[in-house]
Design a protein around this motif. Structure first.
Motif, PDB file in Angstrom:
ATOM      1  N   LEU A 106      62.202 -18.128 -52.824  1.00 14.00           N
ATOM      2  CA  LEU A 106      63.353 -18.725 -52.146  1.00 14.00           C
ATOM      3  C   LEU A 106      64.239 -19.461 -53.156  1.00 14.00           C
ATOM      4  O   LEU A 106      65.463 -19.315 -53.156  1.00 14.00           O
ATOM      5  N   VAL A 107      63.596 -20.231 -54.034  1.00 17.32           N
ATOM      6  CA  VAL A 107      64.356 -20.985 -55.038  1.00 17.32           C
ATOM      7  C   VAL A 107      65.126 -20.017 -55.936  1.00 17.32           C
ATOM      8  O   VAL A 107      66.324 -20.163 -56.163  1.00 17.32           O
ATOM      9  N   LEU A 108      64.418 -19.003 -56.419  1.00 19.08           N
ATOM     10  CA  LEU A 108      65.056 -18.027 -57.303  1.00 19.08           C
ATOM     11  C   LEU A 108      66.190 -17.297 -56.576  1.00 19.08           C
ATOM     12  O   LEU A 108      67.289 -17.132 -57.111  1.00 19.08           O
ATOM     13  N   GLY A 109      65.908 -16.889 -55.334  1.00 17.10           N
ATOM     14  CA  GLY A 109      66.898 -16.134 -54.566  1.00 17.10           C
ATOM     15  C   GLY A 109      68.157 -16.959 -54.345  1.00 17.10           C
ATOM     16  O   GLY A 109      69.274 -16.474 -54.552  1.00 17.10           O
ATOM     17  N   VAL A 110      67.991 -18.230 -53.958  1.00 15.69           N
ATOM     18  CA  VAL A 110      69.149 -19.083 -53.671  1.00 15.69           C
ATOM     19  C   VAL A 110      69.920 -19.373 -54.952  1.00 15.69           C
ATOM     20  O   VAL A 110      71.157 -19.246 -54.998  1.00 15.69           O
ATOM     21  N   ALA A 111      69.203 -19.698 -56.010  1.00 11.13           N
ATOM     22  CA  ALA A 111      69.867 -20.031 -57.274  1.00 11.13           C
ATOM     23  C   ALA A 111      70.650 -18.828 -57.793  1.00 11.13           C
ATOM     24  O   ALA A 111      71.840 -18.935 -58.121  1.00 11.13           O
ATOM     25  N   ALA A 112      69.986 -17.683 -57.842  1.00  8.25           N
ATOM     26  CA  ALA A 112      70.649 -16.486 -58.357  1.00  8.25           C
ATOM     27  C   ALA A 112      71.808 -16.093 -57.450  1.00  8.25           C
ATOM     28  O   ALA A 112      72.884 -15.707 -57.924  1.00  8.25           O
ATOM     29  N   PRO A 204      56.139  -9.746 -57.551  1.00  5.06           N
ATOM     30  CA  PRO A 204      56.255 -10.105 -56.128  1.00  5.06           C
ATOM     31  C   PRO A 204      57.378 -11.106 -55.874  1.00  5.06           C
ATOM     32  O   PRO A 204      58.118 -10.969 -54.896  1.00  5.06           O
ATOM     33  N   VAL A 205      57.537 -12.083 -56.759  1.00  2.47           N
ATOM     34  CA  VAL A 205      58.585 -13.092 -56.542  1.00  2.47           C
ATOM     35  C   VAL A 205      59.965 -12.436 -56.619  1.00  2.47           C
ATOM     36  O   VAL A 205      60.817 -12.669 -55.765  1.00  2.47           O
ATOM     37  N   ILE A 206      60.169 -11.581 -57.613  1.00  3.05           N
ATOM     38  CA  ILE A 206      61.477 -10.907 -57.727  1.00  3.05           C
ATOM     39  C   ILE A 206      61.741 -10.070 -56.474  1.00  3.05           C
ATOM     40  O   ILE A 206      62.820 -10.122 -55.886  1.00  3.05           O
ATOM     41  N   THR A 207      60.734  -9.323 -56.050  1.00  2.00           N
ATOM     42  CA  THR A 207      60.907  -8.466 -54.877  1.00  2.00           C
ATOM     43  C   THR A 207      61.281  -9.285 -53.649  1.00  2.00           C
ATOM     44  O   THR A 207      62.192  -8.931 -52.900  1.00  2.00           O
ATOM     45  N   LEU A 208      60.569 -10.388 -53.464  1.00  2.00           N
ATOM     46  CA  LEU A 208      60.814 -11.197 -52.273  1.00  2.00           C
ATOM     47  C   LEU A 208      62.141 -11.958 -52.387  1.00  2.00           C
ATOM     48  O   LEU A 208      62.766 -12.264 -51.377  1.00  2.00           O
ATOM     49  N   ALA A 209      62.567 -12.245 -53.621  1.00  2.00           N
ATOM     50  CA  ALA A 209      63.789 -13.033 -53.812  1.00  2.00           C
ATOM     51  C   ALA A 209      65.044 -12.202 -53.558  1.00  2.00           C
ATOM     52  O   ALA A 209      66.119 -12.754 -53.334  1.00  2.00           O
ATOM     53  N   LEU A 210      64.925 -10.879 -53.607  1.00  2.56           N
ATOM     54  CA  LEU A 210      66.118 -10.041 -53.550  1.00  2.56           C
ATOM     55  C   LEU A 210      66.939 -10.238 -52.283  1.00  2.56           C
ATOM     56  O   LEU A 210      68.159 -10.329 -52.334  1.00  2.56           O
ATOM     57  N   PHE A 211      66.263 -10.319 -51.143  1.00  3.00           N
ATOM     58  CA  PHE A 211      67.007 -10.438 -49.890  1.00  3.00           C
ATOM     59  C   PHE A 211      67.763 -11.773 -49.793  1.00  3.00           C
ATOM     60  O   PHE A 211      68.977 -11.772 -49.555  1.00  3.00           O
ATOM     61  N   PRO A 212      67.075 -12.923 -49.993  1.00  6.82           N
ATOM     62  CA  PRO A 212      67.840 -14.175 -49.968  1.00  6.82           C
ATOM     63  C   PRO A 212      68.939 -14.204 -51.029  1.00  6.82           C
ATOM     64  O   PRO A 212      70.045 -14.681 -50.772  1.00  6.82           O
ATOM     65  N   MET A 213      68.663 -13.631 -52.195  1.00 12.41           N
ATOM     66  CA  MET A 213      69.680 -13.598 -53.241  1.00 12.41           C
ATOM     67  C   MET A 213      70.929 -12.854 -52.748  1.00 12.41           C
ATOM     68  O   MET A 213      72.058 -13.331 -52.877  1.00 12.41           O
ATOM     69  N   ALA A 214      70.695 -11.701 -52.150  1.00 16.90           N
ATOM     70  CA  ALA A 214      71.809 -10.876 -51.715  1.00 16.90           C
ATOM     71  C   ALA A 214      72.628 -11.576 -50.633  1.00 16.90           C
ATOM     72  O   ALA A 214      73.862 -11.613 -50.701  1.00 16.90           O
ATOM     73  N   THR A 215      71.946 -12.149 -49.639  1.00 11.94           N
ATOM     74  CA  THR A 215      72.705 -12.778 -48.551  1.00 11.94           C
ATOM     75  C   THR A 215      73.431 -14.013 -49.058  1.00 11.94           C
ATOM     76  O   THR A 215      74.603 -14.232 -48.716  1.00 11.94           O
ATOM     77  N   VAL A 216      72.774 -14.820 -49.882  1.00 11.63           N
ATOM     78  CA  VAL A 216      73.414 -16.032 -50.390  1.00 11.63           C
ATOM     79  C   VAL A 216      74.622 -15.656 -51.247  1.00 11.63           C
ATOM     80  O   VAL A 216      75.692 -16.275 -51.146  1.00 11.63           O
ATOM     81  N   THR A 261      73.427 -22.889 -44.174  1.00  9.32           N
ATOM     82  CA  THR A 261      73.028 -22.310 -42.890  1.00  9.32           C
ATOM     83  C   THR A 261      72.254 -21.016 -43.116  1.00  9.32           C
ATOM     84  O   THR A 261      71.196 -20.792 -42.517  1.00  9.32           O
ATOM     85  N   ILE A 262      72.795 -20.191 -43.984  1.00  8.74           N
ATOM     86  CA  ILE A 262      72.160 -18.893 -44.242  1.00  8.74           C
ATOM     87  C   ILE A 262      70.776 -19.088 -44.868  1.00  8.74           C
ATOM     88  O   ILE A 262      69.828 -18.366 -44.546  1.00  8.74           O
ATOM     89  N   VAL A 263      70.638 -20.094 -45.715  1.00  7.63           N
ATOM     90  CA  VAL A 263      69.325 -20.360 -46.327  1.00  7.63           C
ATOM     91  C   VAL A 263      68.327 -20.739 -45.239  1.00  7.63           C
ATOM     92  O   VAL A 263      67.186 -20.245 -45.219  1.00  7.63           O
ATOM     93  N   GLY A 264      68.772 -21.567 -44.299  1.00  2.43           N
ATOM     94  CA  GLY A 264      67.885 -21.970 -43.199  1.00  2.43           C
ATOM     95  C   GLY A 264      67.436 -20.771 -42.374  1.00  2.43           C
ATOM     96  O   GLY A 264      66.263 -20.621 -42.045  1.00  2.43           O
ATOM     97  N   ILE A 265      68.399 -19.907 -42.093  1.00  2.00           N
ATOM     98  CA  ILE A 265      68.079 -18.748 -41.263  1.00  2.00           C
ATOM     99  C   ILE A 265      67.198 -17.746 -42.028  1.00  2.00           C
ATOM    100  O   ILE A 265      66.384 -17.047 -41.440  1.00  2.00           O
ATOM    101  N   SER A 266      67.365 -17.708 -43.353  1.00  2.00           N
ATOM    102  CA  SER A 266      66.643 -16.679 -44.109  1.00  2.00           C
ATOM    103  C   SER A 266      65.141 -16.954 -44.202  1.00  2.00           C
ATOM    104  O   SER A 266      64.401 -16.142 -44.752  1.00  2.00           O
ATOM    105  N   ILE A 267      64.690 -18.102 -43.665  1.00  2.00           N
ATOM    106  CA  ILE A 267      63.240 -18.350 -43.597  1.00  2.00           C
ATOM    107  C   ILE A 267      62.575 -17.235 -42.788  1.00  2.00           C
ATOM    108  O   ILE A 267      61.482 -16.768 -43.121  1.00  2.00           O
ATOM    109  N   GLY A 268      63.258 -16.773 -41.721  1.00  2.00           N
ATOM    110  CA  GLY A 268      62.705 -15.704 -40.881  1.00  2.00           C
ATOM    111  C   GLY A 268      62.501 -14.409 -41.656  1.00  2.00           C
ATOM    112  O   GLY A 268      61.373 -13.942 -41.811  1.00  2.00           O
ATOM    113  N   PRO A 269      63.600 -13.843 -42.213  1.00  2.00           N
ATOM    114  CA  PRO A 269      63.434 -12.632 -43.030  1.00  2.00           C
ATOM    115  C   PRO A 269      62.467 -12.836 -44.195  1.00  2.00           C
ATOM    116  O   PRO A 269      61.792 -11.895 -44.604  1.00  2.00           O
TER     117      PRO A 269
END
Lengths: 334, 534
Positions: A106-112, A204-216, A261-269
């Motif tokens: 999540l941290v990586l995804g949001v930062a990136a 695994p972290v990179i893979t999981l970070a991709l979706f939050p990264m993209a939406t953010v 807001t999007i970060v909060g919602i992205s907990i689900g995905p």
């Protein structure tokens, strides 16, 4: 602010109570009698009845529900239908693995995502912008399992830089105070162990970070572009302020509300992504456990996990609400 | 629209993954060498798709659990490696008394559990009472569901002296000996159970070739060899069962050498693995079997000509080739690996014209309407139920039989077929006891055709056949039993009771350094004989 926070927190038990009733009823409405499933295909009717009694599934629904709530209030999540283990023990064995994976992701995804969104908005219409948009489209559209396999094939099989799945370094588990292998390795003064554990985390972290990264990235870009049109930005520039301070101090901060807001919602995905990521990488976390207990109709385990997810989601959203006031002083919770 | 698109994307993604997988996996051929003598030492890492639920051998609910717990305990008798022939194990000898209702078993001397306590008659009594006696102080720590089904006829277990045990049955039951070979009948250390009954399932103590060192849930189970093992002390120092849920990731781990063996091989990986020269893909007859059972209580399936027409109308070979990859065409009602299998019966060939002729003879020249009920999703014995049912539907349409397909969730489905509400049921099984009894009695005897609780899903009722079942259940001599079962298979053949489709083979893939790894018909491995070439 404080009053608002307290009020929001006061809603939390109600949300959880609603979630508990919903999951309790949903599980029982699902096709598939857990007693018949556990007793097996070969079981006689008597054996199925015996299992049903053992699990108290023969009692009226409200009795079962009240008993479960009572146990829950005493901190008892019940015992697994499948092997009789305490659900809390089963969850505790897997929670650190998921947290160690999901928090960095999540941290990586949001930062990136922030950096990429900022780049795209600043250099709107250029190759930077197009590149970021393609990347973020891919992050949203590419299935997690496919991306995971591609990364494994490149980095683990062809280049052999990184381990192929699994969580533990060769010497095995480390019983440390936190349960997080990297942290425990550092605390135990074993940098080689921590390093090896961290290498297992990379893919695994990179893979999981991709979706939050993209939406953010997408939301940051569009939100920034909107803010950059505002009069106060023009005023700031007209005052002679340099481009970067305007962007960082005036524009970005105001553009952050939809991003948060999007970060909060992205907990689900993120939870959904964790299931797939854990499966591809053989990561022994809660995501895979959820799938196993749902298929096995392990009611106590499913109920506990759904409640946990509801708690997580609700808390994240309260935090998001509160953070609005911190980001934008014009917002007051009165 | 959205679903169709995502389906296409997924199919494309899978195609790309497989292409790349083939590119990565196919490697240069290795060199064949003469087989040297077994070398001790080494660790075998065994990859599979899911973890065990419990390691208590007596309470094992699935094959994933039994694969491990079967190595921790010894049962009283065991299957001779590679066969279903029962041989003495912890039991030295046995005697059948009281017209087949009492089995007296003499134990082997000098065997100890890995905690140092002796394997004696008291331990055997403790083990079985813990499962079957609800008043046993340690009964409440387990579920025992499969054990109760396997030992349904067992009423009491008594230690006669230190090394002799009596098993008392409700009625004569010859397959009881085979039932004792199940890992659910592994003898466990009473001392270890009493010490920590709640956690016994995590680190059980038996007298087997391996003992549990560590269980990291959903990641791995580490077993270490039992240096004091009374039979062949394992060559391997350790066996590790690793969970790698994703099929392709498991294949890549085997190719890279992170694991040395794997099971749960999906059809596409199967082809990829076979092409790699460093890997061996071993396919051997298993016990899972699938079939299509018409309901004989419903017209027109009460007519043997119609049932025989089904056999001629369905292209079984095409069906198995397409939807049962890693399986063989069924050659009768029971898997070929099972003792008593009748080699001499030639089951009807695919011949739609013959089917039409039979239907005409039965007065159904214009066909009829019926339905197939089957699983809503794949199971190990029936991997593609929906597609298989559609293929049968198309085959039957060619001879004028119109078929509706009902895909149902397993419990709803069982509820329907047990109550005889189905027309035809496409089903499969993984035998509870790997003995002909499981099929010949459970699936064809009229006593199992009671509406509401049937296992005989054809509702076949034949007193002549039932009488033979009684004889077989009382015949302790395996040869006599086999000859009775052959006679029964001839009756089923004559009456064309159901259409048997596939025998699912056991498939294991391993690196060529692994020696002597063999999958037994029941799906387990005798790891004590496995060694690694250095």
């Amino acid at each position: 602010m404080l009053r608002y926070a307290l009020r929001q927190l006061a809603y939390l038990p109600m949300v959880l109570l609603g979630a508990s009733l919903l999951i309790f009823l949903l599980l029982r409405a699902l096709p598939g009698d857990p007693a018949a499933l556990l007793a097996g295909e070969w079981a006689t009717e008597e054996q199925v009845v015996r299992v049903r009694q053992q699990l108290h599934l023969d009692e009226p629904l409200y009795v079962q529900y009240v008993a479960w709530l009572g146990d829950l209030l005493r901190g008892n999540l019940g015992r697994s239908f499948r092997n009789g283990e305490l659900v809390s023990t089963e969850v505790a064995a897997r929670l650190p693995a998921t947290v160690e994976l999901a928090v960095p992701a999540l941290v990586l995804g949001v930062a990136a995502g922030l950096v990429l969104g900022l780049l795209a908005a600043t250099f709107r219409g250029t190759w930077w912008d197009n590149g970021v948009m393609v990347l973020s489209l891919a992050g949203i559209a590419v299935p997690v399992f496919w991306m995971g396999l591609m990364l494994i094939m490149l980095f683990s099989v062809k280049l052999t830089w990184l381990p192929l799945g699994g969580r533990f370094p060769a010497e095995g588990a480390l019983t440390g105070p936190t349960g997080f292998l990297v942290l425990d390795g550092i605390l135990a003064g074993r940098p080689a162990y921590a390093w090896d554990a961290a290498r297992h985390l990379v893919l695994p972290v990179i893979t999981l970070a991709l979706f939050p990264m993209a939406t953010v990235a997408r939301v940051t870009r569009s939100s920034l572009l909107e803010v950059l049109q505002q009069d106060y930005i023009r005023t700031a520039r007209a005052k002679g302020l340099a481009r970067v301070p305007v962007l960082m101090r005036h524009a970005l901060r105001n553009a952050l509300i939809p991003v948060v807001t999007i970060v909060g919602i992205s907990i689900g995905p993120l939870v959904g992504g964790a299931v797939l990521t854990e499966t591809v990488y053989g990561w022994p976390g809660l995501g895979r456990y959820v799938v196993a207990v749902v298929i096995g109709r392990d009611f106590p385990a499913v109920q506990a996990l759904v409640l946990f997810a509801a708690l997580l989601f609700a808390t994240a959203n309260v935090l998001v609400d509160l953070s609005y006031a911190l980001i934008d002083p014009r917002i007051r919770f009165e | 629209m959205g679903r169709a698109t995502s389906g296409k994307v997924r199919a494309l993604a899978i195609a790309v993954v497989l292409g790349l997988l083939a590119w990565v996996v196919v490697a240069a051929p290795g060199q064949a060498a003469p087989t040297p003598a077994p070398q001790p030492g080494g660790t075998l890492i065994f990859g599979r798709a899911s973890d065990a639920v419990t390691l208590d051998p007596n309470d094992s609910p699935d094959t994933e659990s039994t694969l491990v717990s079967g190595l921790i305990g010894d049962s009283l008798v065991r299957f001779k490696p590679g066969t279903l022939e029962v041989q003495p194990w912890l039991a030295r000898s046995w005697q059948v008394l009281d017209n087949g209702t009492r089995w007296r078993i003499k134990l082997r001397d000098g065997v100890r559990f890995t905690d140092g306590t002796p394997v004696n008659a008291q331990a055997v009594e403790f083990t079985f009472k813990r499962m079957i006696d609800p008043n046993h102080p340690y009964n409440k720590y387990g579920k025992w569901n499969l054990a109760l089904a396997i030992y349904e006829q067992l009423r009491d277990v008594k230690a006669v002296d230190n090394m002799t045990v009596d098993f008392v049955l409700a009625e004569p039951f010859a397959p009881f000996l085979t039932a004792l070979a199940s890992p659910r009948g592994s003898i466990v250390s009473p001392t270890a159970v009493q010490k920590d009954p709640q956690n016994f399932f995590k680190a059980p103590v038996g007298s087997g070739p391996f003992k549990v060192v560590e269980w990291r849930k959903d990641d791995r189970i580490v077993l270490e060899r039992n240096d004091q093992y009374w039979e062949q002390v394992p060559y391997l120092e350790r066996v590790i069962f690793r969970v790698i849920p994703e099929n392709s990731a498991r294949v890549l781990a085997l190719v890279r050498g992170d694991i040395q063996a794997m099971i749960a091989i999906d059809p596409t990986s199967y082809e990829v693995l076979k092409r790699n020269a460093f890997l061996i893909v071993q396919q051997s007859p298993g016990l899972q079997h699938s079939y299509l059972a018409p309901n004989l209580l419903k017209k027109p399936f009460d007519d043997v000509r119609v049932r025989r027409a089904l056999y001629h109308a369905i292209n079984r070979k095409a069906l198995v080739d397409n939807f049962w990859i890693g399986a063989s065409l069924a050659r009768g009602v029971m898997p070929t690996a099972m003792l008593g299998f009748h080699e001499g019966l030639k089951w009807p060939e695919y011949d739609p014209e013959k089917a039409k002729a039979l239907l005409r003879e039965a007065g159904l020249a214009s066909g009829f309407k019926t339905s197939i009920s089957t699983f809503d999703r794949g199971r190990s014995h029936t991997p593609e139920p929906a597609k298989a049912a559609q293929t049968i539907q198309a085959d039957l349409a060619k001879v004028g039989i119109q078929v509706d397909i009902n895909l149902l969730e397993i419990n709803a489905l069982l509820g329907d077929v047990r109550a005889a509400r189905h027309d035809m049921y496409m089903a499969g099984f993984n035998p509870l006891i790997p003995d002909a009894w499981t099929i010949m009695f459970t699936q064809f005897d009229s006593r199992r055709a009671i509406i509401g609780r049937a296992n005989n899903f054809s509702f076949y009722r034949n007193p002549e056949y039932d009488a033979l079942n009684d004889q077989a259940n009382q015949a302790a001599n395996p040869r006599i039993r086999a000859s009775i079962y052959k006679k029964m298979q001839e009756i089923i053949y004559r009456d064309a009771v159901r259409v048997d489709i596939a025998d699912v083979d056991n498939v294991v893939a391993f690196r060529n350094v692994v020696q002597n790894l063999k999958n037994d018909p029941v799906g387990s491995f005798y790891m004590q004989y496995v060694w690694m070439k250095k």
